[in-house]
Scaffold this motif. Structure first.
Motif, PDB file in Angstrom:
ATOM      1  N   TRP A  22       0.866  -1.127  -0.064  1.00 30.35           N
ATOM      2  CA  TRP A  22       0.205   0.142  -0.015  1.00 30.35           C
ATOM      3  C   TRP A  22       0.780   1.125   0.214  1.00 30.35           C
ATOM      4  O   TRP A  22       2.103   0.915   0.228  1.00 30.35           O
ATOM      5  CB  TRP A  22      -0.884  -0.158   1.243  1.00 30.35           C
ATOM      6  CG  TRP A  22      -1.506  -1.046   1.087  1.00 30.35           C
ATOM      7  CD1 TRP A  22      -2.016  -2.333   1.235  1.00 30.35           C
ATOM      8  CD2 TRP A  22      -3.807  -0.483   0.920  1.00 30.35           C
ATOM      9  NE1 TRP A  22      -3.324  -2.813   1.076  1.00 30.35           N
ATOM     10  CE2 TRP A  22      -4.308  -1.965   0.603  1.00 30.35           C
ATOM     11  CE3 TRP A  22      -4.372   0.398   0.402  1.00 30.35           C
ATOM     12  CZ2 TRP A  22      -5.333  -2.012   0.182  1.00 30.35           C
ATOM     13  CZ3 TRP A  22      -5.392   0.268   0.166  1.00 30.35           C
ATOM     14  CH2 TRP A  22      -6.043  -0.547  -0.204  1.00 30.35           C
ATOM     15  N   CYS A  46      -2.990 -13.138  -2.447  1.00 28.27           N
ATOM     16  CA  CYS A  46      -4.003 -12.403  -1.605  1.00 28.27           C
ATOM     17  C   CYS A  46      -3.075 -12.352  -0.079  1.00 28.27           C
ATOM     18  O   CYS A  46      -2.378 -12.328   0.084  1.00 28.27           O
ATOM     19  CB  CYS A  46      -5.029 -13.489  -0.965  1.00 28.27           C
ATOM     20  SG  CYS A  46      -5.933 -12.938   0.468  1.00 28.27           S
ATOM     21  N   HIS A  47      -3.447 -10.611   0.786  1.00 25.51           N
ATOM     22  CA  HIS A  47      -2.984 -10.403   1.359  1.00 25.51           C
ATOM     23  C   HIS A  47      -4.393  -9.480   2.704  1.00 25.51           C
ATOM     24  O   HIS A  47      -5.185  -9.287   1.783  1.00 25.51           O
ATOM     25  CB  HIS A  47      -2.347  -8.943   1.049  1.00 25.51           C
ATOM     26  CG  HIS A  47      -1.403  -7.761   2.311  1.00 25.51           C
ATOM     27  ND1 HIS A  47      -1.609  -6.895   2.278  1.00 25.51           N
ATOM     28  CD2 HIS A  47      -0.583  -8.445   3.278  1.00 25.51           C
ATOM     29  CE1 HIS A  47      -1.093  -6.117   2.834  1.00 25.51           C
ATOM     30  NE2 HIS A  47      -0.556  -7.117   3.873  1.00 25.51           N
ATOM     31  N   ALA A  63      -4.539   2.557  -3.756  1.00 26.23           N
ATOM     32  CA  ALA A  63      -4.350   0.974  -3.854  1.00 26.23           C
ATOM     33  C   ALA A  63      -3.756   0.808  -4.627  1.00 26.23           C
ATOM     34  O   ALA A  63      -3.263   0.769  -5.861  1.00 26.23           O
ATOM     35  CB  ALA A  63      -6.340   0.768  -3.319  1.00 26.23           C
ATOM     36  N   LYS A  67      -5.093  -5.183  -8.035  1.00 24.17           N
ATOM     37  CA  LYS A  67      -5.887  -5.698  -7.035  1.00 24.17           C
ATOM     38  C   LYS A  67      -7.031  -5.090  -6.969  1.00 24.17           C
ATOM     39  O   LYS A  67      -7.475  -4.543  -7.572  1.00 24.17           O
ATOM     40  CB  LYS A  67      -4.853  -5.694  -5.813  1.00 24.17           C
ATOM     41  CG  LYS A  67      -3.314  -5.408  -5.756  1.00 24.17           C
ATOM     42  CD  LYS A  67      -3.138  -6.743  -5.426  1.00 24.17           C
ATOM     43  CE  LYS A  67      -2.037  -7.432  -5.497  1.00 24.17           C
ATOM     44  NZ  LYS A  67      -0.711  -8.232  -5.910  1.00 24.17           N
ATOM     45  N   CYS A  69      -9.470  -4.755  -3.650  1.00 28.82           N
ATOM     46  CA  CYS A  69      -9.469  -4.316  -2.384  1.00 28.82           C
ATOM     47  C   CYS A  69     -11.061  -4.428  -1.311  1.00 28.82           C
ATOM     48  O   CYS A  69     -11.433  -3.531  -1.853  1.00 28.82           O
ATOM     49  CB  CYS A  69      -8.381  -2.939  -2.131  1.00 28.82           C
ATOM     50  SG  CYS A  69      -6.578  -3.172  -3.083  1.00 28.82           S
ATOM     51  N   GLY A  97      -7.672  -1.778  -7.687  1.00 30.84           N
ATOM     52  CA  GLY A  97      -6.414  -1.340  -7.429  1.00 30.84           C
ATOM     53  C   GLY A  97      -6.033   0.002  -8.509  1.00 30.84           C
ATOM     54  O   GLY A  97      -6.389   0.498  -9.935  1.00 30.84           O
ATOM     55  N   ALA A 113      -8.624  -5.823   6.431  1.00 32.06           N
ATOM     56  CA  ALA A 113      -8.899  -5.532   4.804  1.00 32.06           C
ATOM     57  C   ALA A 113      -7.801  -6.798   4.266  1.00 32.06           C
ATOM     58  O   ALA A 113      -7.491  -7.735   4.639  1.00 32.06           O
ATOM     59  CB  ALA A 113      -7.468  -4.395   4.550  1.00 32.06           C
ATOM     60  N   THR A 115      -6.888  -8.561  -0.110  1.00 30.69           N
ATOM     61  CA  THR A 115      -6.350  -7.902  -1.043  1.00 30.69           C
ATOM     62  C   THR A 115      -6.763  -9.054  -1.870  1.00 30.69           C
ATOM     63  O   THR A 115      -5.270  -9.912  -1.501  1.00 30.69           O
ATOM     64  CB  THR A 115      -5.372  -6.655  -0.984  1.00 30.69           C
ATOM     65  OG1 THR A 115      -5.749  -5.462   0.068  1.00 30.69           O
ATOM     66  CG2 THR A 115      -5.217  -6.529  -2.248  1.00 30.69           C
ATOM     67  N   ARG A 118      -5.930  -9.477  -9.188  1.00 33.40           N
ATOM     68  CA  ARG A 118      -7.645  -9.182  -9.747  1.00 33.40           C
ATOM     69  C   ARG A 118      -8.143 -10.116 -10.578  1.00 33.40           C
ATOM     70  O   ARG A 118      -9.062 -11.014 -10.586  1.00 33.40           O
ATOM     71  CB  ARG A 118      -7.387  -7.800 -10.432  1.00 33.40           C
ATOM     72  CG  ARG A 118      -8.450  -7.685 -11.457  1.00 33.40           C
ATOM     73  CD  ARG A 118      -8.401  -6.895 -12.445  1.00 33.40           C
ATOM     74  NE  ARG A 118      -8.662  -5.573 -12.068  1.00 33.40           N
ATOM     75  CZ  ARG A 118      -9.206  -4.685 -11.276  1.00 33.40           C
ATOM     76  NH1 ARG A 118     -10.081  -5.031 -11.921  1.00 33.40           N
ATOM     77  NH2 ARG A 118      -8.996  -3.260 -10.763  1.00 33.40           N
TER      78      ARG A 118
END
Length: 322
Positions: A22, A46-47, A63, A67, A69, A97, A113, A115, A118
């Motif tokens: 980020w 994935c985060h 962002a 991604k 988010c 993103g 959160a 993320t 995509r």
């Protein structure tokens, strides 16, 4: 491959810089020592991170590109604004993103959160019966969800996150990564496909939020000639009372305190990313529109509970961020 970390901070700028991928600034608005926690876990696609901060903060940034988010409020003890929308614990936050954002986070707020890459999200979305409706829904940054169903899903997502963190074999088990990704994807998509979720909802940005965000940008764009509150009123063609009420509603403070705090945060970031031998405190303060050093030092200490001379500077071998 998975990365996992549990961190505790006494500075929101270090906290912000530690959130993986980020590009953002955190600005502390309430006075006192910051105390925060950040728990993060990354799979290949994935985060996920969980954060809590004891001070009121305004987050501004972009962002991660490529991604999708999402953010789930866990506790929300105060006025919250996401992209100019008033939100609560029944709101799901969403950013594409590369999208610029501004998020007003109240004291003590905690959020989760998530993320996704995509491609991962779009593949999962394509398999749902409501792909077109959800795509429409994701054109906005705030999605209202049925409160009880959202609370149940939030509890399951937090449990999946905790389980992934506690699993000592997670590093060597791709199936565990997949399990976490599918759990998070499944819960979010199920919420948005739920018949009780209004697919036609719209949440326009409020005028009060627009005023605060416009003032924020103007005050940080012209540091050598910082506009006064009266000058901002003239530029926006609104009354001083309207500006005062806007800041009280959105940020729970006065315009003077908000704009000064944002600039003090700018000085703090500058000090932390420059060597003392290359930039004096006075010059750093002047860059952000503070020209009376004694007044500046008192205001800085009041906000951050330390004198600027006690703020850690970049070490000789440190490289300032680009």
């Amino acid at each position: 491959m998975k990365n996992q970390s549990i961190s505790h901070f006494r500075d929101i700028h270090v906290h912000a810089a530690t959130v993986q991928e980020w590009n953002q600034d955190y600005n502390q608005l309430t006075a006192g020592t910051a105390e925060s926690s950040l728990i993060q876990l990354s799979t290949g696609r994935c985060h996920v991170f969980r954060e809590q901060i004891n001070q009121r903060v305004v987050q501004h940034g972009v962002a991660p590109r490529g991604k999708m988010c999402f953010a789930v409020p866990i506790t929300a003890p105060g006025s919250i604004r996401m992209q100019g929308r008033e939100v609560d614990e029944s709101s799901l936050f969403f950013l594409h993103g590369g999208e610029e954002f501004m998020f007003h986070m109240p004291m003590g707020m905690e959020l989760l959160a998530i993320t996704f890459e995509r491609e991962l999200f779009e593949q999962a979305l394509a398999q749902t019966a409501s792909a077109k409706e959800i795509s429409q829904l994701l054109r906005q940054p705030v999605i209202r969800l049925p409160a009880q169903r959202y609370a149940d899903a939030r509890r399951r997502m937090l449990a999946a996150f905790s389980q992934a963190l506690s699993n000592e074999e997670f590093d060597n088990a791709q199936d565990r990564e997949l399990e976490l990704e599918q759990a998070m994807l499944g819960e979010l998509l199920q919420l948005m496909t739920d018949p009780a979720c209004d697919k036609q909802q719209r949440s326009p940005s409020s005028t009060r939020s627009f005023i605060v965000e416009k003032c924020h940008r103007l005050a940080t764009a012209e540091l050598n000639n910082v506009p006064s509150v009266d000058e901002l009123c003239q530029r926006l063609q609104v009354s001083r009372r309207t500006v005062q009420n806007s800041f009280r509603s959105v940020a729970e403070t006065t315009p003077l305190n908000y704009l000064r705090s944002v600039r003090l945060n700018g000085v703090r970031r500058t000090l932390m990313t420059t060597q003392a031998s290359r930039l004096s405190i006075g010059d750093a303060a002047a860059q952000w529109g503070f020209y009376h050093l004694s007044h500046f030092a008192a205001q800085y200490q009041e906000l951050f509970a330390e004198l600027p001379s006690h703020t850690a500077r970049a070490a000789i071998n440190d490289r300032a961020p680009a």
